[in-house]
Write a protein that holds these residues in place. Sequence first.
Motif, short mmCIF file in Angstrom:
data_model
loop_
_atom_site.label_atom_id
_atom_site.label_comp_id
_atom_site.label_asym_id
_atom_site.label_seq_id
_atom_site.Cartn_x
_atom_site.Cartn_y
_atom_site.Cartn_z
N THR A 296 -36.95 -24.29 -7.01
CA THR A 296 -37.21 -23.86 -5.18
C THR A 296 -38.44 -22.93 -5.59
O THR A 296 -38.61 -22.11 -6.44
CB THR A 296 -36.03 -23.26 -4.70
OG1 THR A 296 -35.70 -22.10 -5.39
CG2 THR A 296 -35.03 -24.15 -4.47
N LYS B 240 -40.69 -20.08 -2.55
CA LYS B 240 -40.77 -19.49 -1.32
C LYS B 240 -42.13 -19.49 -0.94
O LYS B 240 -42.99 -18.81 -1.35
CB LYS B 240 -40.13 -18.19 -1.26
CG LYS B 240 -40.03 -17.52 0.21
CD LYS B 240 -39.17 -16.35 -0.07
CE LYS B 240 -37.85 -16.46 -0.21
NZ LYS B 240 -36.88 -15.26 -0.12
N ARG C 9 -45.18 -19.03 2.15
CA ARG C 9 -45.33 -18.32 3.54
C ARG C 9 -45.30 -18.76 4.62
O ARG C 9 -44.59 -18.35 5.42
CB ARG C 9 -46.65 -17.58 3.36
CG ARG C 9 -47.22 -16.59 4.48
CD ARG C 9 -48.62 -16.22 4.34
NE ARG C 9 -48.78 -15.19 5.41
CZ ARG C 9 -49.95 -14.49 5.51
NH1 ARG C 9 -50.97 -14.82 4.64
NH2 ARG C 9 -50.02 -13.72 6.54
N GLY D 254 -41.28 -21.37 4.12
CA GLY D 254 -40.02 -20.71 3.60
C GLY D 254 -39.49 -21.11 2.39
O GLY D 254 -40.47 -21.73 1.47
N GLU D 255 -38.45 -21.25 1.75
CA GLU D 255 -37.83 -21.64 0.84
C GLU D 255 -37.67 -23.13 0.61
O GLU D 255 -37.28 -23.72 1.68
CB GLU D 255 -36.29 -20.93 0.62
CG GLU D 255 -36.04 -21.16 -0.91
CD GLU D 255 -34.63 -20.56 -1.48
OE1 GLU D 255 -34.49 -20.58 -2.72
OE2 GLU D 255 -34.33 -20.01 -0.43
N THR D 256 -38.27 -23.88 -0.28
CA THR D 256 -38.34 -25.34 -0.28
C THR D 256 -38.08 -25.75 -1.77
O THR D 256 -38.45 -24.87 -2.63
CB THR D 256 -39.60 -25.89 0.40
OG1 THR D 256 -39.46 -27.33 0.46
CG2 THR D 256 -40.83 -25.42 -0.50
#
Length: 240
Positions: A180, A182, A184, A187-189
């Motif tokens: 994963t 993070k 800006r 977000g978290e992907t």
Amino acid sequence: MSNVEKHKRENKILLGFLERPALRWLAAHMPAWVTPDILTWIGVGASVLIFVSYALTNISPNYLWLANLGFLLNWFGDSLDGTLARYRKIERPRYGFLIDHWVDAISILLIFLGLGLSPYVDLQVASLAVISYLLVSIMVYLITYVTGIFNITNAYIGPTEFRVLAIILNTIIFFSGEVTFKLRWVGETSLFTLVTGAVALILFLYFMINTAIQAQKLKLLDEKRLERRLAKERKNQDTN
């Protein structure tokens, strides 16, 4: 406009130097009972297998290996059916063109929908990838219709390269776990979501840019034809 029987096929891919000899060898060694239609349905069945495998990764990541097997079977069926028909000289151009692209549409829908149902790719991003792929497909079919040239690949990247990429990503995720990031603005992907999103964006940009380029070429071609026709009509009028 051209008949499908007269379409010129162009299939320039990065892995072509490996794929073409392999397909020729397989076609030459296929048992007589194996027909192009059987291979086509193997490709469809493989797409279903990929869909189910990705969905089952919610239970265990081991199903990523089953998805990899699905991609190999999909390549075998989808890539070999046309080669076998041409090798045996039993081509059915109109039927083959219709079924081949129906299978492509169903397969890409199943594969990306399966990805979206897995824990590795956001469903919305997977849906965008499906839409972008189908837009490119529509573009290719329209260009084939008006030019008579069926360009199977785009920028040396075709279905074979996408299958290899999927297998590599499946393997990376199996051994490393869900990677994963993070970002800006997002977000978290996950890594798989980022790659799928990048594929969707690239396909959409290619659809927009190549459509504009082809439209300009066709516009100039039609204008030249119109100029020649008008010049011929003026010449005939002067003669009369």
